[in-house]
Scaffold this motif. Sequence first.
Motif, short mmCIF file in Angstrom:
data_model
loop_
_atom_site.label_atom_id
_atom_site.label_comp_id
_atom_site.label_asym_id
_atom_site.label_seq_id
_atom_site.Cartn_x
_atom_site.Cartn_y
_atom_site.Cartn_z
N LEU A 268 0.60 -1.45 0.12
CA LEU A 268 0.03 0.10 0.33
C LEU A 268 1.35 1.38 0.06
N SER A 269 1.88 1.10 0.49
CA SER A 269 3.20 2.50 0.48
C SER A 269 3.37 2.64 -0.68
N GLN A 270 3.09 2.19 -1.52
CA GLN A 270 4.04 2.48 -3.39
C GLN A 270 2.85 3.04 -4.20
N TYR A 271 1.24 3.40 -3.32
CA TYR A 271 0.60 3.93 -4.07
C TYR A 271 0.51 4.54 -3.60
N GLY A 272 -0.22 6.07 -4.18
CA GLY A 272 -1.24 7.54 -3.82
C GLY A 272 0.24 8.69 -3.33
N GLU A 273 -0.75 9.64 -2.57
CA GLU A 273 -0.28 11.12 -2.27
C GLU A 273 1.15 10.23 -0.86
N GLU A 274 1.92 10.95 -1.19
CA GLU A 274 2.70 10.45 0.59
C GLU A 274 2.57 12.17 1.39
N GLU A 275 1.83 11.58 2.65
CA GLU A 275 2.14 12.61 3.72
C GLU A 275 1.99 12.17 4.81
N MET A 276 2.75 13.28 5.30
CA MET A 276 3.62 12.39 7.19
C MET A 276 1.58 12.34 7.91
N GLN A 277 1.60 11.78 9.18
CA GLN A 277 0.69 11.76 9.36
C GLN A 277 0.74 11.50 11.23
N GLU A 278 0.39 12.07 11.97
CA GLU A 278 0.95 11.77 13.32
C GLU A 278 -0.72 10.90 13.86
N LEU A 279 0.10 9.62 14.67
CA LEU A 279 -0.64 8.73 15.32
C LEU A 279 -1.41 8.97 16.57
N PRO A 280 -2.41 8.56 17.25
CA PRO A 280 -3.37 9.34 18.19
C PRO A 280 -2.75 8.26 19.53
N LEU A 281 -1.33 8.30 19.79
CA LEU A 281 -1.47 6.89 20.68
C LEU A 281 0.16 8.17 21.10
N GLU A 282 0.57 8.58 23.04
CA GLU A 282 1.53 9.53 23.24
C GLU A 282 2.12 8.73 24.13
N PHE A 283 3.24 8.71 23.86
CA PHE A 283 4.27 7.71 25.18
C PHE A 283 5.16 8.45 26.10
N PRO A 284 5.54 7.66 26.54
CA PRO A 284 6.74 8.39 27.32
C PRO A 284 8.50 8.18 26.92
N VAL A 285 9.22 9.18 26.66
CA VAL A 285 10.98 9.28 26.33
C VAL A 285 11.22 8.98 27.65
N GLU A 286 11.80 7.44 27.53
CA GLU A 286 12.81 7.48 28.25
C GLU A 286 14.52 7.33 27.52
N VAL A 287 15.59 7.57 28.61
CA VAL A 287 17.01 7.90 28.78
C VAL A 287 17.37 6.49 28.54
N SER A 288 18.50 6.15 28.29
CA SER A 288 19.08 4.94 28.40
C SER A 288 20.23 5.13 28.71
N ALA A 289 20.77 4.94 29.84
CA ALA A 289 22.32 5.11 29.85
C ALA A 289 23.19 4.09 29.90
N ARG A 290 24.33 4.33 29.26
CA ARG A 290 25.08 3.20 28.59
C ARG A 290 24.63 1.81 29.73
N HIS A 291 24.73 0.63 29.54
CA HIS A 291 25.02 -0.19 30.39
C HIS A 291 25.43 -1.51 29.80
N VAL A 292 25.09 -3.25 29.94
CA VAL A 292 25.65 -4.11 29.46
C VAL A 292 24.56 -4.91 30.00
N HIS A 293 24.36 -6.17 29.30
CA HIS A 293 23.39 -7.34 29.53
C HIS A 293 24.48 -8.44 29.83
#
Length: 304
Positions: free
Chosen positions: A14-39
């Motif tokens: 579907l992304s190959q057809y039509g006029e391209e437009e940026m759309q904001e989606l109706p879902l808000e989420f927190p932005v978290e900052v990951s410090a350097r770490h290891v697993h």
Amino acid sequence: MNKQQIEEIIFRVLSQYGEEEMQELPLEFPVEVSARHVHLTEEAVEQLFGTGAKLTPKRPLSQPGQFLSEERVTLVTSKGRIENVAVLGPARSAIQTELSLTDCRALGLQAPLRMSGDLEGAADVYIFGPKGVVFAKESVIIAQAHIHITPADAEKIGIVNGQKVSVDLPGERSMVMDDVICRVSEEAGLAMHIDFDEANGCMLKKNAMAKMRVSRKVHSPKEAVQENVTKGAKPCTTDGNGASRIATGTSKDSVKEFDGKLITEAIARQMIAEKVTQIAMKKGIIITPAAKDVLRQAGVKLLW
């Protein structure tokens, strides 16, 4: 093929057809900052902290089941060292070290930008603990910005696993971050993860919230209406709910112009119950994959 694979194929086509437009989606989420770490693996935990050692949880993280541990390690290369690096739990099947670009330059490393778990070609580093040292070959990556999201939330906004989106990061120097990966999982806790370089770049505010935007191909509803008229459609009338309805030349076919912003499965089923056979979709409307399936099975056509 499973449902997720089918949705991804449909999205790409579907992304190959039509006029391209940026759309904001109706879902808000927190932005978290990951410090350097290891697993670490269980074996590495014992090598670094002693035989029989286990990671000691200090506090839980936003992703269910994961935690910041009390343990700390030192990263060492021939070019430098970084001390007091956090260890996250629980133990994993492979050692993974996540650093910012600034950290990598301090250590003289050329680490690739990767998603978690993709370690082929990752950089090498020595990890020192109070009881020993581990040579962590192909373990260092710069984590690509990503959003953890549940399948339910993903379906509501029409997002599939692995899809790239853009996010407007709030801050004194706000910026748009492209190519943010959506990670859809039943175990996800809704949150976006970025590193300190990215957070400092926009001077991210504390407890920041954000929304994602996607590039989608859309058509003007006027084109759909015009196409319908050229095939013998009658003038537009209005139903009792105020929605536009365009009657075609037969009593069986009708076009309902949807004036909302999002068509969910519930809305789709309501339209089917109202005997709607064609829907004129305005520019910018989002329709979930589940809603598309319901409408397609009922033979309802979407006119963009």
